[in-house]
Enzyme design. Sequence first.
Site, PDB file in Angstrom:
ATOM      1  N   HIS A   1       0.875  -1.180   0.000  1.00 55.55           N
ATOM      2  CA  HIS A   1       0.000   0.000   0.000  1.00 55.55           C
ATOM      3  C   HIS A   1       0.913   1.232   0.000  1.00 55.55           C
ATOM      4  O   HIS A   1       2.018   1.187   0.541  1.00 55.55           O
ATOM      5  CB  HIS A   1      -0.835  -0.061   1.281  1.00 55.55           C
TER       6      HIS A   1
ATOM      7  N   ASP B   1       3.214  -4.464   8.057  1.00 55.67           N
ATOM      8  CA  ASP B   1       1.956  -3.718   7.971  1.00 55.67           C
ATOM      9  C   ASP B   1       0.811  -4.727   8.096  1.00 55.67           C
ATOM     10  O   ASP B   1       0.494  -5.456   7.160  1.00 55.67           O
ATOM     11  CB  ASP B   1       1.912  -2.973   6.625  1.00 55.67           C
TER      12      ASP B   1
ATOM     13  N   GLN C   1      -4.473  -5.380   7.092  1.00 55.05           N
ATOM     14  CA  GLN C   1      -5.466  -6.305   6.546  1.00 55.05           C
ATOM     15  C   GLN C   1      -5.374  -7.690   7.177  1.00 55.05           C
ATOM     16  O   GLN C   1      -6.120  -8.596   6.795  1.00 55.05           O
ATOM     17  CB  GLN C   1      -5.300  -6.442   5.026  1.00 55.05           C
TER      18      GLN C   1
ATOM     19  N   LYS D   1     -10.366  -0.765  10.303  1.00 54.52           N
ATOM     20  CA  LYS D   1     -10.594  -2.003   9.536  1.00 54.52           C
ATOM     21  C   LYS D   1     -10.872  -3.176  10.494  1.00 54.52           C
ATOM     22  O   LYS D   1     -11.227  -4.260  10.063  1.00 54.52           O
ATOM     23  CB  LYS D   1      -9.379  -2.321   8.665  1.00 54.52           C
TER      24      LYS D   1
ATOM     25  N   CYS E   1      -4.777   2.454  -3.679  1.00 55.09           N
ATOM     26  CA  CYS E   1      -3.543   2.986  -3.071  1.00 55.09           C
ATOM     27  C   CYS E   1      -2.382   2.030  -3.311  1.00 55.09           C
ATOM     28  O   CYS E   1      -1.555   1.805  -2.405  1.00 55.09           O
ATOM     29  CB  CYS E   1      -3.706   3.243  -1.578  1.00 55.09           C
TER      30      CYS E   1
HETATM   31  N1  PMP Z   1      -1.780  -0.590   4.618  1.00 53.83           N
HETATM   32  C1  PMP Z   1      -2.730  -1.369   4.088  1.00 53.83           C
HETATM   33  C2  PMP Z   1      -2.388  -2.767   3.643  1.00 53.83           C
HETATM   34  C3  PMP Z   1      -4.031  -0.890   3.964  1.00 53.83           C
HETATM   35  O1  PMP Z   1      -4.984  -1.669   3.427  1.00 53.83           O
HETATM   36  C4  PMP Z   1      -4.325   0.427   4.406  1.00 53.83           C
HETATM   37  C5  PMP Z   1      -5.714   1.005   4.276  1.00 53.83           C
HETATM   38  N2  PMP Z   1      -6.310   0.786   3.015  1.00 53.83           N
HETATM   39  C6  PMP Z   1      -3.302   1.193   4.962  1.00 53.83           C
HETATM   40  C7  PMP Z   1      -2.048   0.644   5.046  1.00 53.83           C
HETATM   41  C8  PMP Z   1      -3.545   2.589   5.449  1.00 53.83           C
HETATM   42  O2  PMP Z   1      -4.316   2.594   6.606  1.00 53.83           O
HETATM   43  P1  PMP Z   1      -4.826   3.964   7.240  1.00 53.83           P
HETATM   44  O3  PMP Z   1      -5.368   4.770   6.096  1.00 53.83           O
HETATM   45  O4  PMP Z   1      -5.892   3.560   8.189  1.00 53.83           O
HETATM   46  O5  PMP Z   1      -3.659   4.629   7.879  1.00 53.83           O
END
Ligand code: PMP
Length: 404
Positions: free
Chosen positions: A121, A198, A201, A224, A362
């Site tokens: 991401h 990270d 998910q 999430k 993203c």
């Molecule tokens: N890493 C991953 C794998 C994600 O799916 C997301 C959210 N789509 C993020 C980071 C970013 O999370 P946040 O916007 O809550 O900081």
Amino acid sequence: MTIEALRDDFPILRREIHGKPLIYFDNANTAQKPAVVIEAVDSFYRQHNANVARAVHTLSEEATTLYEQSRERIAGFIGAASAQDVVLTSGTTMAINLVAHSWLAPRLKAGDEVVVSQMEHHANIVPWQLLCERSGAVLRVAPIHDDGSLDLEALYGLLNERTQLLALVHVSNVLGTVNPIAAIAEHTRTRGIALLVDGSQAVPHMPVNVSELGCDFYVFTGHKLFGPTGTGALWARRELLEAMPPWIGGGEMIESVSFDGTVYAPPPRRFEAGTPNIAGFVGLAAAIAYLQAQDLAALAAHEQALGARLRAGLAAVPGLRFIGSARDRVAVASFVIDGAHATDLAVLLDLEGVAVRSGQHCAHPLMQRFGVNATLRASLAFYNTADEVDRFLVALAKARGMLG
Ligand code: PMP
């Protein structure tokens, strides 16, 4: 326990969209909240609202206790040895930026390397890219196989004595791939390379135990995980946290301040300048308590069965190509369909009450890797049902038909 009974816990699942019952398949984007979370936030503001750690009055003590109980709840949920190893942040993005600025920036020199993978991401790419640009370090990218699994051999081949950090997603938000973090952590540990994971998910779908995984940093986001937005956490090995200087300065993160010099609080408070999202963390604690009261293995099995049903249905759609079909995966399906743009499909699906994400998620480098400019992504949670999967497949066929 039945899924129908669990669904009653989530008020929004009773909504209709364009006169149709909502089918919420955008859980990887953000998950819905059970009533206990909404009520915990409501009750905090009605009964306990005050700032944390500043005053001795009863409300402030209650707010501080609730906030610290949330830290403990999070620590227990991810298997941290101590709640003091958990820094509360506004989400994954802030947690990664904290590690970038406080841990990596002071040690990163020209010629050093940071390794990420092609399936990251943007939140796990751009902070490192910014630091590399500033310091003259190099960002290197581990490739993935055509099925969306990590090319471990290539990854290990990239690591060398210049590598300061490997930053890797636990579960891909686009592909659904589950990376073998414990094995990778064993590898990085023997080579003396720090590993940040990270887990955004991962935590909504599987048990995570940071002590067993063996990584150095683990980050995730609360929204999430069925909790409020603006919440998240960084867990790090104690000795790393101790060695990290403050990044954001302000109130709450100090022991004493004078113009001759300021003494910083120990971790985790050192990294929590300013008034935090107190109500949000009360809500996140309620979300985790809710999950802990469920049979999580049964819910995971239900989700896996739904994912299999979804993929089997999608596989029969003419001209459909999956983006990501690794063996080890969560119930996320990303795909493209010949002659139908993902966003057009998503708009038509919305008219049928279906919420899915279309676009690049993203993850621009991942889209480039697969030569697509957008995918449609259906991402499931434990409160979804087989009936919803079937109705989604019918709605998709209808939408596809309307695009000619
Ligand atoms: N890493 C991953 C794998 C994600 O799916 C997301 C959210 N789509 C993020 C980071 C970013 O999370 P946040 O916007 O809550 O900081």
